[in-house]
Design a protein around this motif. Structure first.
Motif, short mmCIF file in Angstrom:
data_model
loop_
_atom_site.label_atom_id
_atom_site.label_comp_id
_atom_site.label_asym_id
_atom_site.label_seq_id
_atom_site.Cartn_x
_atom_site.Cartn_y
_atom_site.Cartn_z
N HIS A 161 16.66 -10.65 4.80
CA HIS A 161 15.87 -11.84 5.13
C HIS A 161 14.86 -11.52 6.23
N LEU A 162 13.77 -12.22 6.20
CA LEU A 162 12.70 -12.03 7.19
C LEU A 162 12.29 -13.39 7.76
N ILE A 163 11.55 -13.34 8.86
CA ILE A 163 10.89 -14.53 9.37
C ILE A 163 9.80 -14.90 8.35
N LEU A 164 9.63 -16.17 8.08
CA LEU A 164 8.69 -16.60 7.03
C LEU A 164 7.30 -15.96 7.19
N GLU A 165 6.78 -15.98 8.41
CA GLU A 165 5.42 -15.48 8.62
C GLU A 165 5.30 -13.98 8.39
N ASP A 166 6.42 -13.27 8.44
CA ASP A 166 6.40 -11.81 8.21
C ASP A 166 6.64 -11.47 6.75
N LEU A 204 16.28 -21.43 2.10
CA LEU A 204 14.95 -20.81 2.15
C LEU A 204 14.84 -19.91 3.38
N ALA A 205 14.13 -18.81 3.20
CA ALA A 205 13.88 -17.85 4.28
C ALA A 205 12.74 -16.96 3.84
N GLY A 206 12.21 -16.21 4.76
CA GLY A 206 11.34 -15.10 4.37
C GLY A 206 12.24 -14.04 3.78
N ILE A 207 11.69 -13.19 2.90
CA ILE A 207 12.57 -12.21 2.28
C ILE A 207 11.84 -10.91 1.98
N ASN A 208 12.60 -9.83 2.10
CA ASN A 208 12.13 -8.48 1.80
C ASN A 208 12.88 -8.03 0.56
N GLY A 263 17.53 -34.19 -0.48
CA GLY A 263 18.71 -33.36 -0.22
C GLY A 263 18.57 -32.60 1.09
N THR A 264 19.14 -31.40 1.11
CA THR A 264 19.21 -30.62 2.34
C THR A 264 18.57 -29.25 2.15
N VAL A 265 17.79 -28.85 3.14
CA VAL A 265 17.17 -27.53 3.14
C VAL A 265 17.72 -26.73 4.31
N ILE A 266 18.41 -25.64 4.00
CA ILE A 266 18.98 -24.80 5.04
C ILE A 266 18.13 -23.55 5.19
N CYS A 267 17.68 -23.31 6.42
CA CYS A 267 16.83 -22.15 6.67
C CYS A 267 17.68 -20.95 7.08
N GLU A 268 17.48 -19.85 6.37
CA GLU A 268 18.26 -18.63 6.60
C GLU A 268 17.42 -17.49 7.16
N SER A 269 16.24 -17.81 7.72
CA SER A 269 15.43 -16.77 8.36
C SER A 269 16.20 -16.24 9.58
N PRO A 270 15.89 -15.01 10.03
CA PRO A 270 16.60 -14.48 11.20
C PRO A 270 16.41 -15.33 12.46
#
Ligand code: ZN
Length: 276
Positions: free
Chosen positions: A229-234, A216-220, A253-260
């Motif tokens: 990828h973006l920061i979630l709040e952006d 999961l990440a923010g995304i453009n 399970g596992t959640v891997i964060c891929e935000s910058p």
């Protein structure tokens, strides 16, 4: 046991003396529980180094997984490229297993404007070959083809669930940001999140929900899918409702964060999840 473990895509940015071992320790200091080894350019941990990584991860109680190199296309026209792709996944799996990890994530390939059913078969063959090699070596690791951010890349949830149902030892890595981007803005409401998790349950049963590997990440994105990828709040990623649906379905399970800002958003997600 904690149901959902949150962690970072790679070594946290705030790690002093940047290395895998320090990264694992940093993950623990931050109160996170997982770290994905990023082999995106190459498998950069040696066989000799792996036992030390395993020991550190065990001591710090951090769950490891890996992201295999980007240069993978199990649907390549050239046979040698398919073979090299298979090797990259096998190498990633072997090293990750030596590090004590149980999941290897990869982008399976590209459609190359070919008939989708033909592509499915080619990729299925490639994944079966990887599985066969790993089984022969006695390597107990889940293969996790990832839902990709562009429609030109294999593939969405449906194809990956089909492969997972067909091949033992394969389950999807569900990248919710990619699912949102590849549909140019869909997959971002409570109803759509419920629909996705129901699809997983229908294909893979309760095991599919209890043993998830998530990105999961923010995304453009554009009409063509993922841009970056973006920061979630952006971003417009509706992570609040997503996490509520995770809780509703009691996933584990596992959640891997891929935000910058990897660890900051990982902590944000973990905190939010715990507050539900
Ligand atoms: Zn990926």
């Amino acid at each position: 046991m904690k149901k959902l473990l949150f962690g970072t895509a790679g070594i946290p940015i705030s790690t002093i003396d940047y290395s895998t071992l320090h990264g694992i320790k940093r993950v623990r200091t931050l109160g996170l529980d997982a770290m994905e080894l990023e082999f995106v350019r190459s498998v950069n941990i040696s066989k000799e180094k792996a036992p030390e990584v395993k020991k550190t991860a065990k001591k710090e109680d951090v769950v490891l997984s890996c992201h295999a190199p980007y240069f993978i296309n199990l649907n390549a026209v050239e046979k040698h490229k398919v073979k090299a792709s298979i090797n990259r996944i096998v190498q990633s799996a072997m090293i990750t297993s030596l590090c004590g990890g149980k999941n290897v994530v990869f982008h399976a390939g590209f459609f190359l404007k070919m008939n989708p059913e033909k592509v499915y078969k080619n990729i299925l063959n490639g994944i079966e070959e990887v599985r066969r090699i790993l089984d022969e070596e006695g390597i107990d690791i889940k293969l996790r083809p990832e839902t990709t951010g562009k429609k030109t890349q294999f593939s969405g949830l449906k194809d990956l669930l089909r492969i997972s149902a067909e091949v033992e030892g394969v389950m999807p890595c569900v990248d919710f940001a990619h699912m949102h981007a590849r549909t140019a803005g869909k997959n971002n409401t409570t109803e759509e999140f419920r629909e996705m998790l129901s699809q997983i349950e229908n294909s893979l049963g309760k095991e599919g929900l209890r043993n998830m590997h998530i990105h999961l990440a923010g995304i453009n994105y554009t009409d063509k899918g993922e841009r970056n990828h973006l920061i979630l709040e952006d971003s417009d990623m509706n992570y609040e409702d997503l996490l509520k649906v995770w809780n509703e379905f009691r996933i584990a399970g596992t959640v891997i964060c891929e935000s910058p800002n990897i660890e900051e958003d990982a902590i944000l997600l973990q905190k939010y999840y715990r507050s539900i």
